[in-house]
Each structure stands twice: as C-alpha cells, then as structure tokens.
Design a protein around this motif. Structure first.
Motif, PDB file in Angstrom:
ATOM      1  N   UNK A 158     -53.204   1.539 -26.042  1.00 54.66           N
ATOM      2  CA  UNK A 158     -52.905   1.180 -27.427  1.00 54.66           C
ATOM      3  C   UNK A 158     -51.531   0.554 -27.606  1.00 54.66           C
ATOM      4  N   UNK A 159     -50.539   1.057 -26.902  1.00 54.71           N
ATOM      5  CA  UNK A 159     -49.173   0.572 -27.070  1.00 54.71           C
ATOM      6  C   UNK A 159     -48.756  -0.410 -25.977  1.00 54.71           C
ATOM      7  N   UNK A 160     -49.697  -0.825 -25.140  1.00 56.87           N
ATOM      8  CA  UNK A 160     -49.359  -1.831 -24.135  1.00 56.87           C
ATOM      9  C   UNK A 160     -48.954  -3.165 -24.764  1.00 56.87           C
ATOM     10  N   UNK A 161     -49.644  -3.679 -25.785  1.00 58.79           N
ATOM     11  CA  UNK A 161     -49.182  -4.916 -26.433  1.00 58.79           C
ATOM     12  C   UNK A 161     -47.777  -4.796 -27.022  1.00 58.79           C
ATOM     13  N   UNK A 162     -47.441  -3.617 -27.534  1.00 57.27           N
ATOM     14  CA  UNK A 162     -46.095  -3.417 -28.087  1.00 57.27           C
ATOM     15  C   UNK A 162     -45.041  -3.546 -26.995  1.00 57.27           C
ATOM     16  N   UNK A 178     -46.029  -4.651 -36.449  1.00 55.68           N
ATOM     17  CA  UNK A 178     -47.485  -4.819 -36.417  1.00 55.68           C
ATOM     18  C   UNK A 178     -48.081  -4.285 -35.114  1.00 55.68           C
ATOM     19  N   UNK A 179     -47.391  -4.534 -34.002  1.00 57.02           N
ATOM     20  CA  UNK A 179     -47.884  -4.026 -32.722  1.00 57.02           C
ATOM     21  C   UNK A 179     -47.844  -2.500 -32.680  1.00 57.02           C
ATOM     22  N   UNK A 180     -46.819  -1.905 -33.273  1.00 59.44           N
ATOM     23  CA  UNK A 180     -46.728  -0.445 -33.308  1.00 59.44           C
ATOM     24  C   UNK A 180     -47.840   0.147 -34.160  1.00 59.44           C
ATOM     25  N   UNK A 183     -51.046  -0.176 -32.194  1.00 58.94           N
ATOM     26  CA  UNK A 183     -51.086   0.810 -31.121  1.00 58.94           C
ATOM     27  C   UNK A 183     -51.401   2.201 -31.634  1.00 58.94           C
ATOM     28  N   UNK A 184     -50.845   2.547 -32.793  1.00 59.09           N
ATOM     29  CA  UNK A 184     -51.153   3.852 -33.377  1.00 59.09           C
ATOM     30  C   UNK A 184     -52.615   3.978 -33.769  1.00 59.09           C
ATOM     31  N   UNK A 185     -53.190   2.896 -34.307  1.00 56.98           N
ATOM     32  CA  UNK A 185     -54.609   2.918 -34.689  1.00 56.98           C
ATOM     33  C   UNK A 185     -55.497   3.070 -33.458  1.00 56.98           C
ATOM     34  N   UNK A 191     -58.407   8.969 -29.359  1.00 58.10           N
ATOM     35  CA  UNK A 191     -58.396  10.432 -29.422  1.00 58.10           C
ATOM     36  C   UNK A 191     -59.620  10.953 -30.164  1.00 58.10           C
ATOM     37  N   UNK A 192     -59.989  10.276 -31.251  1.00 54.59           N
ATOM     38  CA  UNK A 192     -61.165  10.702 -31.998  1.00 54.59           C
ATOM     39  C   UNK A 192     -62.431  10.545 -31.163  1.00 54.59           C
TER      40      UNK A 192
END
Length: 204
Positions: A158-162, A178-180, A183-185, A191-192
């Motif tokens: 998720x946070x690789x693009x950031x 926007x990247x953060x 990544x959080x989404x 996780x869900x």
C-alpha cells in the motif's frame, strides 16, 4: 618585579601564546566547529534494490494466486464433496492432510490432498483440480480463503508508491499526501480482506 616577570614567563611557557591574547582575538582565530553530519539515506542502487525486493515479495504472489481462486470459484476442475481424513504435522506450521473426494456426478471416491484447516470428519463442497491429486474448498468460503494471500500482498504494498514518490524528484506535498491516503486505503482493505478470509476458514 622579578617575581611578576617570572610568573608571567612561566605562564607563557606552560599554556602557550594563545592564552595571552585578548578574548576577542582568541575567538577570531579559533577554527569553526563542523556541523553534525546527518544520517544519509540509501543511494540510487540501494533505493532500487529496496523497491525491487519490496515489489517482488508482495506483487509476484498475486498472479500466482489466480489458479487457486479459479479453482475455489469452480472455473476449473470437478465439483463434488470433500471429507477430511487425517493430518500429519511436518513441523514449522506445515501439515500433510489427506481427504476423500466424491465427484458430484456420482463417480468413485478419490483419495486426495486436503486443506490443512479441514478437520477429520468434516465434509464440505469442494473442487477437484484437473490433475486429480488435490481438492480445495469451493464456494464463497473457498474463494475468501484463496483471497487471503492477495489481500495480504495488497496491504503490504500500500505504501510502496509513497516511498517511490518520496525518493523521486517529483515529490510535492500534495502528491505525497495523496499517496499516503491511497496507501492507508490499500492497507485497510488488505487487513479487512485477510480478516474476512480467516473468519471464513474457521466458519462452520
């Protein structure tokens, strides 16, 4: 007078001429202190290796999970029922489980490899692989179970693009924000998905 001169001379010999200068002149001749060096990040090669290892560890397994998802969804293989027989522990969390698969068209029972989460005596809807040596749980439970690994990988990258954007020359505050958020989404979705799959595994 002699005592004063001797004292001054001995002081000069002991401490050197710098201690006899005025305070302002002494400060002017002192070398400037070098600023504390900050920790340097990895170079271009190090950054590239980090990105490649990160992507390789969590992107490659996603397409490799497609056959298991298609099998659980019934796109390939033979439908039927699977009954768990017994499991043998191989150590380090690995198990060799066997079961009996009965085709839905009424064919003979086939001994096959069974999922490790299937207890002895449990009978579930299953799908036999085209090779005929393994059966997987079919239906929504089987699909959600097969999606655990892809969801885990999505959350992990998720946070690789950031990180890639942060190391690039195009990093701006708006793009990093926007990247953060993205990544959080992705992490929350991963996780869900993993949680839902684990619930499906142990559901009756």
């Amino acid at each position: 007078m002699r005592n004063r001169r001797r004292a001054g001379t001995s002081r000069l010999r002991r401490y050197g001429p710098s201690h006899t200068r005025p305070r302002g002149e002494d400060a002017a001749h002192r070398p400037a202190l070098a600023p504390a060096s900050r920790g340097r990040g990895p170079g271009r090669i190090g950054k590239a290796l980090i990105v490649l290892m990160w992507a390789g560890a969590f992107v490659v397994p996603i397409p490799l999970s497609v056959p298991s998802i298609r099998l659980a969804a019934g796109a390939v293989g033979t439908p039927g029922t699977l009954t768990g027989d017994a499991c043998v522990s191989l150590g380090r969390g690995r198990y060799d489980c066997q079961g009996t698969f009965v085709p839905g068209d009424g064919g003979p029972a086939i001994p096959v490899s069974a999922p490790p989460d299937l207890e002895a005596g449990d009978t579930v809807a299953a799908q036999l692989t085209p090779e005929g040596d393994r059966a997987a749980v079919a239906g929504p439970r089987g699909v959600l179970t097969a999606l655990i690994l892809p969801f885990l990988c999505v959350g992990a990258i998720g946070f690789l693009p950031y990180v890639v954007l942060y190391w690039s020359s195009r990093a701006t505050r708006g793009r990093l924000r926007a990247a953060a958020i993205g990544g959080g989404v992705l992490t929350a979705a991963g996780l869900a998905g993993v949680t839902t799959g684990l619930i499906a595994i142990y559901s009756v």
